[in-house]
Structures are given as structure tokens and as C-alpha cells.
Design a protein around this motif. Structure first.
Motif, mmCIF file in Angstrom:
data_model
loop_
_atom_site.group_PDB
_atom_site.id
_atom_site.type_symbol
_atom_site.label_atom_id
_atom_site.label_comp_id
_atom_site.label_asym_id
_atom_site.label_seq_id
_atom_site.Cartn_x
_atom_site.Cartn_y
_atom_site.Cartn_z
ATOM 1 N N TRP A 158 2.439 7.243 6.678
ATOM 2 C CA TRP A 158 3.603 6.529 7.203
ATOM 3 C C TRP A 158 4.455 6.011 6.061
ATOM 4 O O TRP A 158 3.929 5.552 5.036
ATOM 5 N N SER A 159 5.753 6.121 6.232
ATOM 6 C CA SER A 159 6.671 5.586 5.225
ATOM 7 C C SER A 159 6.623 4.064 5.247
ATOM 8 O O SER A 159 6.257 3.439 6.248
ATOM 9 N N GLY A 160 7.027 3.470 4.133
ATOM 10 C CA GLY A 160 7.043 2.008 4.058
ATOM 11 C C GLY A 160 5.636 1.434 4.067
ATOM 12 O O GLY A 160 4.675 2.054 3.617
ATOM 13 N N GLN A 161 5.493 0.242 4.566
ATOM 14 C CA GLN A 161 4.225 -0.445 4.599
ATOM 15 C C GLN A 161 4.076 -1.209 5.898
ATOM 16 O O GLN A 161 5.046 -1.397 6.632
ATOM 17 N N GLN A 162 2.879 -1.647 6.185
ATOM 18 C CA GLN A 162 2.606 -2.324 7.446
ATOM 19 C C GLN A 162 3.305 -3.678 7.486
ATOM 20 O O GLN A 162 3.105 -4.511 6.608
ATOM 21 N N CYS A 268 2.393 -8.473 -0.646
ATOM 22 C CA CYS A 268 3.601 -8.007 -1.332
ATOM 23 C C CYS A 268 4.365 -7.040 -0.433
ATOM 24 O O CYS A 268 3.764 -6.243 0.296
ATOM 25 N N PHE A 269 5.684 -7.112 -0.510
ATOM 26 C CA PHE A 269 6.557 -6.218 0.246
ATOM 27 C C PHE A 269 7.570 -5.594 -0.699
ATOM 28 O O PHE A 269 7.931 -6.174 -1.730
ATOM 29 N N CYS A 270 8.004 -4.397 -0.333
ATOM 30 C CA CYS A 270 8.981 -3.652 -1.124
ATOM 31 C C CYS A 270 10.259 -3.468 -0.322
ATOM 32 O O CYS A 270 10.227 -3.470 0.914
ATOM 33 N N PRO A 271 11.389 -3.282 -0.985
ATOM 34 C CA PRO A 271 12.647 -3.054 -0.250
ATOM 35 C C PRO A 271 12.660 -1.678 0.399
ATOM 36 O O PRO A 271 11.786 -0.843 0.172
ATOM 37 N N ALA A 272 13.660 -1.469 1.220
ATOM 38 C CA ALA A 272 13.808 -0.161 1.882
ATOM 39 C C ALA A 272 13.967 0.935 0.839
ATOM 40 O O ALA A 272 14.662 0.773 -0.171
ATOM 41 N N GLY A 273 13.320 2.053 1.080
ATOM 42 C CA GLY A 273 13.355 3.163 0.133
ATOM 43 C C GLY A 273 12.193 3.172 -0.828
ATOM 44 O O GLY A 273 12.113 4.060 -1.688
ATOM 45 N N TYR A 274 11.287 2.201 -0.714
ATOM 46 C CA TYR A 274 10.121 2.118 -1.586
ATOM 47 C C TYR A 274 8.859 1.994 -0.730
ATOM 48 O O TYR A 274 8.900 1.508 0.407
ATOM 49 N N ASP A 275 7.747 2.423 -1.317
ATOM 50 C CA ASP A 275 6.422 2.242 -0.730
ATOM 51 C C ASP A 275 5.603 1.342 -1.636
ATOM 52 O O ASP A 275 5.772 1.355 -2.866
ATOM 53 N N LEU A 276 4.710 0.564 -1.020
ATOM 54 C CA LEU A 276 3.818 -0.277 -1.796
ATOM 55 C C LEU A 276 2.804 0.603 -2.513
ATOM 56 O O LEU A 276 2.173 1.475 -1.897
ATOM 57 N N ALA A 277 2.628 0.384 -3.802
ATOM 58 C CA ALA A 277 1.737 1.215 -4.601
ATOM 59 C C ALA A 277 0.278 0.896 -4.278
ATOM 60 O O ALA A 277 -0.037 -0.029 -3.527
ATOM 61 N N MET A 278 -0.606 1.671 -4.872
ATOM 62 C CA MET A 278 -2.029 1.506 -4.612
ATOM 63 C C MET A 278 -2.555 0.156 -5.085
ATOM 64 O O MET A 278 -3.525 -0.360 -4.526
ATOM 65 N N ARG A 281 0.834 -4.310 -5.359
ATOM 66 C CA ARG A 281 1.822 -5.228 -5.958
ATOM 67 C C ARG A 281 3.089 -4.493 -6.418
ATOM 68 O O ARG A 281 4.167 -5.056 -6.359
ATOM 69 N N SER A 282 2.926 -3.267 -6.894
ATOM 70 C CA SER A 282 4.070 -2.514 -7.402
ATOM 71 C C SER A 282 4.729 -1.734 -6.268
ATOM 72 O O SER A 282 4.180 -1.592 -5.177
ATOM 73 N N CYS A 283 5.927 -1.223 -6.555
ATOM 74 C CA CYS A 283 6.703 -0.445 -5.586
ATOM 75 C C CYS A 283 6.990 0.929 -6.185
ATOM 76 O O CYS A 283 7.398 1.026 -7.352
#
Length: 449
Positions: A158-162, A268-278, A281-283
Motif C-alpha cells: 500500500w502506498s503511504g503509511q497507516q 512518524c509521518f511523511c508528506p504526500a508522495g513519500y513512504d515511511l522507511a523501514m 523515521r525516515s521518508c
């Protein structure tokens, strides 16, 4: 079918061997035929030999007949070989069609895992196949933190994050609404019951009772991970706001983009167009062009940028004294000039287009692009900036005999779109032989990641 063809070929080879043996026997018989008037003893021997079957040289095929037979056998073998090759190609086509149909059936059946719905919220959408979307809503009194829509990608993720639902005007770890009961005069009751000490005993509350043990007249109280001891008698555990302790922009920050405090932890959350890294914390940027999440037309080129994408359309320029034709999706060539048309010969011989993406405030100086000449006709090759927006941010330097380098000399704060035109001129005894223009468009993201 292959065995049948092989059998036919073996039969043909057997016939060929038989014909060769027959020719050899005939040749041997012709060589050993007796003279016209043999002696009496030889005649008697010959008469005894005639009682056994022999080969008459006159009945043997001639050399032209044998060659003709060999040609017919060769043609028959060629026909069998062509039939075998045709059958093999037909079998390969059937196997390929079977493979494609199996892959299509498999693709129809795959889907992303069922996404969870947020606490105090709900999920809209029951189809979880590739390309389908699900939407999230929160109950009244709660706000949605995270993406409202998630798309099932071809990678079956799934794109994005929960997302999560947070109550409006949450007090966080504030103790203003907490009123502990009056402490008892007994020293053994240092820990209050949850029903008397806390307004809510929910494990997700920002305020919880401490865990106290009594031993030899002393009391030791501890809290769960993510909480700190507080209260007049150490009977309260309050949530630690990690996002407040480690704000953005400082060393050791928890989240690259947005940090949301949760009871006992953080998210942690990321802006639109990014996914949360493994690492949580990172995007990481989502490649909308590769994942086919763009809306570019067939006449446009999708360029992935940090946090989004751009649909660009390359068009050849219209000049007064020169005309251009597109020879590739990113290149235009000048049509031949009329004899004596100096204005046309001064126009660029070719114009190339390139698109780059970069993050905001990238350190400088930095190499962005290199322009090289495949071959040199004149005695001098020059590189320089021909124009374009953002001229103060770029510089061109010579990096080799046939190479020029476009440099970023000052950082660029995004979001921004800048252009630089690198010109390569070829001269022979200070006479211009040709100009080659490279237009570089730079898409700067609004974030530094």
C-alpha cells in the motif's frame, strides 16, 4: 511429432545406404567379370558360381540415375527438416500462449494485504487489488493523521503509511485535568487504586498509575516504557512527549518530517508522495512514474520528482530563420540551411532537453550535468551558459578536452523550478562551425529529503 520425423529421416538414410551398397556391388562385379573366352577349368568354376545368386552388371543403376536418386533423397530430407522446424515453432507458440494466460490469471488473483482501520475510525473500500484505493475516516471528535487514501501498488504494498485518529484538543501529557485523591495517613498505602487515582484506567491513556512494591518499610515505584514517574507520592506515571524532547531540525531528531506523540511512544509521518522507511523515521520518495500513479498523456513525459511528478512536453522551438524537427523524444535537429543564409547557420544545430530532480537546500558547489562532444571537427571547443532562469545558481566549467560541466554554485530552497542552457560551440580559426544547445530543467522539492 519429433519422433515421427526422426523415423522418416532414419528410413531415408537407410535407403541411401542401400543405394550406395548396391552401387559398390555393381562396381565390384563389373571389375571382376571374366574374359570372353576363359579356359575350361575356369568355365567349370564359373558354371558352379552361376548356381548361386549374383548381381548382373547390366541391371545396376547408372551414375546419373544414382545421382538423381540422391537428389530426391536430399529433397525428402529437406522437406522433413522444414516440417520439423514448423512443428517446433508451433509448439513454442502454444507454450508461450499457455504461459501468458497463466500469468494473466495469476495477476488477477494477487492483491495487497487487507489494510487495518485506525482506532476511532473506519476504512472505506473492500477491493484490495492492484490499482484500487481504500479511504479512511475518523469518528466525530477525532482528526485523521496521515493519508486519507492509500493505493495498492504493483509491488503488492500500500502506498503511504497507516493513518491514525487523534482526538481534537488532546491534552497530551498535561496534568491539569488530573486531581488525585487525598493521600492516606498510613505509610503502607503509597499507591492509590486506579479507580480512585485516575480518571481513566485505559492502557492507552497518557496518565497511568505507577507500579509500586513494598519491602521492609520502603516503597519503590516504576512506570512502563515511555512514561515517567510523577505525583506527590510517586503514584502517577505520565507519558513522555518524545516529539517535544527531540524537535525537528536538531541532532538526534526522531522523525525526518512529522512526529505525533502517542501514549508511551511516538509515530512518524511523511508528506504526500513519500513512504515511511523501514527505520520508522525516515521518508523515501514514491516513484509515481514507475508505479504508474501519474496522469500524464501519451504526448507527455513523466518525470519523477521528490514528493511528486511532473508531466513535461518537449516541443521544438520556432525561430525566424531556422526550422527544427524532433529526432527523438528529447532532441531536436535543425533542418539544412539555404546557401548564404548566415542567420540560419548561426542558430543551434541541435537542442537537447534534460530534466533533473533534487531536494531543497542541497549543498553547493555540486556537479549537476556533463556535456561532451562525440567528435571534434574544428580546432576549438567552447562551453558556456546561453541563458535561462536561475543564472546566478549555475556555472559552466571545462572538465576535459571535449567535456563541459554544469555546476550548482549556490543552494536552492524549494519548491522551485529553474532552467539552465549549456552551449557548446565548435570553431575553426575563430569561424563558427556549429552550436549545440542543452536545456537542463531542475525541479527542486519543498523538503530536504
Amino acid at each position: 511429432m519429433r519422433m515421427e520425423v526422426l523415423c522418416r529421416m532414419m528410413k531415408a538414410a537407410g535407403a541411401l545406404m542401400l543405394m550406395l551398397s548396391l552401387h559398390h556391388m555393381c562396381f565390384s562385379s563389373a571389375q571382376s567379370s571374366p574374359p570372353s573366352h576363359p579356359p575350361l577349368a575356369q568355365r567349370q568354376t564359373t558354371e558352379r558360381r552361376l548356381q548361386t545368386p549374383t548381381t548382373d552388371p547390366q541391371e545396376c543403376p547408372s551414375t546419373p540415375d544414382l545421382l538423381n536418386s540422391l537428389r530426391q533423397v536430399e529433397k525428402m530430407l529437406a522437406v522433413h527438416e522444414a516440417s520439423y522446424q514448423q512443428g517446433l515453432r508451433s509448439l513454442r507458440k502454444k507454450i508461450s500462449a499457455l504461459h501468458n494466460s497463466t500469468v494473466a490469471i495469476f495477476k488477477k488473483r494477487v492483491s495487497c494485504p487487507k489494510p487495518e482501520f485506525p482506532t476511532h475510525g473506519r476504512r472505506l473500500g473492500r477491493v484490495f487489488g492492484v490499482g484500487h484505493e481504500v479511504h479512511f475516516l475518523c469518528k466525530p471528535g477525532y482528526e485523521l493523521i496521515g493519508p486519507q487514501t492509500r493505493v495498492c501498488l504493483e509491488s503488492l504494498k500500500w502506498s503511504g503509511q497507516q493513518p491514525m485518529c487523534r482526538r481534537f484538543n488532546s491534552t497530551g501529557n498535561s496534568l491539569a485535568a488530573f486531581s488525585p485523591a487525598a493521600p492516606s495517613s498510613s505509610s503502607s498505602s503509597s499507591s492509590l487504586p486506579a479507580s480512585a487515582a485516575l480518571p481513566s484506567s485505559s492502557p492507552t491513556s497518557s496518565v497511568r498509575p505507577s507500579h509500586c512494591t513494598h519491602f521492609l518499610g520502603s516503597t519503590r515505584c516504576t512506570c512502563d516504557v515511555g512514561f515517567t514517574i510523577s505525583g506527590r507520592d510517586n503514584n502517577i506515571c505520565t507519558d513522555i512527549d518524545e516529539c517535544h524532547l527531540f524537535p525537528l531540525g536538531q541532532p538526534g531528531r526522531l522523525c525526518v518530517h512529522q512526529c505525533v506523540n502517542t501514549p508511551g511512544s511516538f509515530h512518524c509521518f511523511c508528506p504526500a508522495g513519500y513512504d515511511l522507511a523501514m527505520d520508522g523515521r525516515s521518508c523515501t520518495d514514491v516513484d509515481e512514474c514507475e508505479n504508474r500513479m501519474h496522469n500524464c498523456t501519451a504526448h507527455q513525459v513523466c518525470v519523477n520528482t521528490f514528493g511528486g511528478f511532473q508531466c513535461v512536453a518537449v516541443k521544438c522551438p520556432h525561430m525566424k530563420n531556422a526550422t527544427y524537427i524532433k529526432t527523438s523524444p528529447m532532441r531536436c535537429e535543425r533542418n539544412p540551411c539555404m546557401v548564404g543564409d548566415k542567420a540560419c547557420t548561426q542558430a543551434p544545430n541541435s537542442i537537447s532537453f534534460h530534466f533533473l530532480s533534487m531536494v531543497s537546500n542541497m549543498s553547493a558547489p555540486r556537479v549537476l550535468f556533463r556535456v561532451s562532444a562525440a567528435r571534434v571537427l574544428g580546432d576549438t571547443l567552447r562551453f558556456g551558459l546561453a541563458g535561462g532562469r536561475g543564472r546566478g545558481h549555475f556555472s559552466v566549467q571545462r572538465s576535459g578536452r571535449q567535456t563541459g560541466t554544469l555546476l550548482l554554485v549556490t543552494p536552492i530552497k524549494g519548491p522551485a523550478t529553474l532552467e539552465a542552457e549549456v552551449e557548446m560551440s565548435e570553431l575553426e580559426r575563430n569561424t563558427l562551425l556549429g552550436r549545440y544547445l542543452t536545456k537542463v530543467t531542475l525541479f527542486v522539492a519543498p523538503y530536504e529529503f
